[in-house]
Design an enzyme around this catalytic site. Structure first.
Site, PDB file in Angstrom:
ATOM      1  N   HIS A  57       0.834  -1.200   0.000  1.00 33.80           N
ATOM      2  CA  HIS A  57       0.000   0.000   0.000  1.00 33.80           C
ATOM      3  C   HIS A  57       0.874   1.257   0.000  1.00 33.80           C
ATOM      4  O   HIS A  57       0.699   2.164  -0.828  1.00 33.80           O
ATOM      5  CB  HIS A  57      -0.902  -0.025   1.237  1.00 33.80           C
ATOM      6  CG  HIS A  57      -1.732   1.193   1.442  1.00 33.80           C
ATOM      7  ND1 HIS A  57      -3.105   1.192   1.325  1.00 33.80           N
ATOM      8  CD2 HIS A  57      -1.404   2.475   1.765  1.00 33.80           C
ATOM      9  CE1 HIS A  57      -3.581   2.407   1.547  1.00 33.80           C
ATOM     10  NE2 HIS A  57      -2.562   3.211   1.838  1.00 33.80           N
ATOM     11  N   GLU A  58       1.827   1.306   0.929  1.00 29.39           N
ATOM     12  CA  GLU A  58       2.696   2.482   1.026  1.00 29.39           C
ATOM     13  C   GLU A  58       3.666   2.562  -0.148  1.00 29.39           C
ATOM     14  O   GLU A  58       3.994   3.653  -0.626  1.00 29.39           O
ATOM     15  CB  GLU A  58       3.460   2.471   2.345  1.00 29.39           C
ATOM     16  CG  GLU A  58       2.581   2.434   3.587  1.00 29.39           C
ATOM     17  CD  GLU A  58       1.572   3.581   3.626  1.00 29.39           C
ATOM     18  OE1 GLU A  58       1.828   4.637   3.009  1.00 29.39           O
ATOM     19  OE2 GLU A  58       0.520   3.412   4.266  1.00 29.39           O
ATOM     20  N   HIS A  61       1.970   4.274  -3.034  1.00 34.48           N
ATOM     21  CA  HIS A  61       2.013   5.732  -2.890  1.00 34.48           C
ATOM     22  C   HIS A  61       3.373   6.270  -3.340  1.00 34.48           C
ATOM     23  O   HIS A  61       3.467   7.235  -4.104  1.00 34.48           O
ATOM     24  CB  HIS A  61       1.794   6.131  -1.423  1.00 34.48           C
ATOM     25  CG  HIS A  61       0.389   6.021  -0.937  1.00 34.48           C
ATOM     26  ND1 HIS A  61      -0.677   6.569  -1.606  1.00 34.48           N
ATOM     27  CD2 HIS A  61      -0.119   5.435   0.181  1.00 34.48           C
ATOM     28  CE1 HIS A  61      -1.794   6.324  -0.932  1.00 34.48           C
ATOM     29  NE2 HIS A  61      -1.481   5.635   0.155  1.00 34.48           N
TER      30      HIS A  61
END
Length: 265
Positions: A57-58, A61
């Site tokens: 998820h990170e 980003h």
């Protein structure tokens, strides 16, 4: 020298690889019912897979920010998938795992610090914020592939239920992250399109956004609507409520299992 540094910035962290190894070994233990400790194996498998999804998820980003113009991302270690690089370990890893144990909800994890001034274009800013929860949804689609591909023949019930619970965590994380409240990715998606005045007024509330979301979830009507939305998405991926529920029951191996899950086995 510059090339070497760049490669070092992007080399996958041994910590992440160790977590993937735990996920793989515990997944095998669930599949084979190794040593008759399926519940503990489900706990390790889902927890490790959840941490892997937090890292991805990170990473999503960070990778999107890198390609959008923030070349400082690499030096911060965000491209190594090291969970300890995504802000504070307590907020990024420990709290999300605790929420999974206590409530079966995918708490949005850590965050990457993006130098927004390096990035031009509102669409790019929105895409950077959306990349994380979209990764959770993709993870859910992958987890549920045996369900919607009708390929469950030969898949042990315990493993199927573990995948169903893991998919539930991904869906809850995606929905919560997409809520347009300051501090969450959903607000990051719409923020570039808001006036400067509104952004300045909203900015002080960002640290409390996640707390507000969970406070709102305590409202019975909101809680019911939230989990109906979660179940609806899972049903669309051919995952039943009983499968995700029994997966959560197995995950909490220290509790007495609901008899309905014994029948489902």
């Amino acid at each position: 020298m510059t090339t070497a540094a760049t490669r070092s910035d992007r080399r996958i962290s041994p910590i992440f690889l160790a977590i993937v190894a735990v996920m793989a070994v515990s997944g095998w233990a669930v599949w084979t019912d190794f040593a008759g400790q399926t519940g503990f194996a489900v706990f390790l498998f889902v927890t490790a897979a959840w941490i892997v999804s937090l890292c991805l998820h990170e990473y999503a980003h960070a990778r999107t920010a890198l390609h959008s113009g923030d070349i400082s991302i690499g030096a911060k270690g965000y491209l190594t998938l090291n969970p300890l690089k995504y802000t504070h370990a307590l907020l990024s890893i420990v709290l999300p795992v605790l929420f999974v144990i206590m409530g079966g909800i995918g708490l949005p994890g850590g965050a990457v610090f993006i130098e927004r001034g390096r990035i031009s274009g509102r669409w790019r800013h929105s895409l950077i914020s959306a990349a994380g929860p979209l990764t959770n949804m993709l993870f859910a689609v992958v987890c549920t592939a045996p369900f919607w591909l009708d390929a469950l023949d030969g898949v042990p019930t315990a493993f199927r239920n573990a995948l169903a619970f893991l998919a539930l965590l991904q869906v809850t994380a995606a929905i919560l992250n997409f809520v347009p409240i300051p501090g969450l990715d959903g607000y990051g998606v719409i923020e570039p399109w808001l006036s400067y005045k509104i952004r300045r007024q909203v900015e002080p509330f960002a640290p409390f956004g996640l707390i507000a979301v969970f406070g709102i979830l305590w409202i019975p009507e909101v809680n019911i609507a939230f989990f109906e939305a979660v179940d609806g998405l899972l049903n669309g991926l051919w995952v039943s409520e009983i499968e995700s529920y029994c997966g959560q029951e197995s995950y909490r191996f220290w509790q007495e299992q609901n008899p309905i899950c014994s029948v489902n086995s």
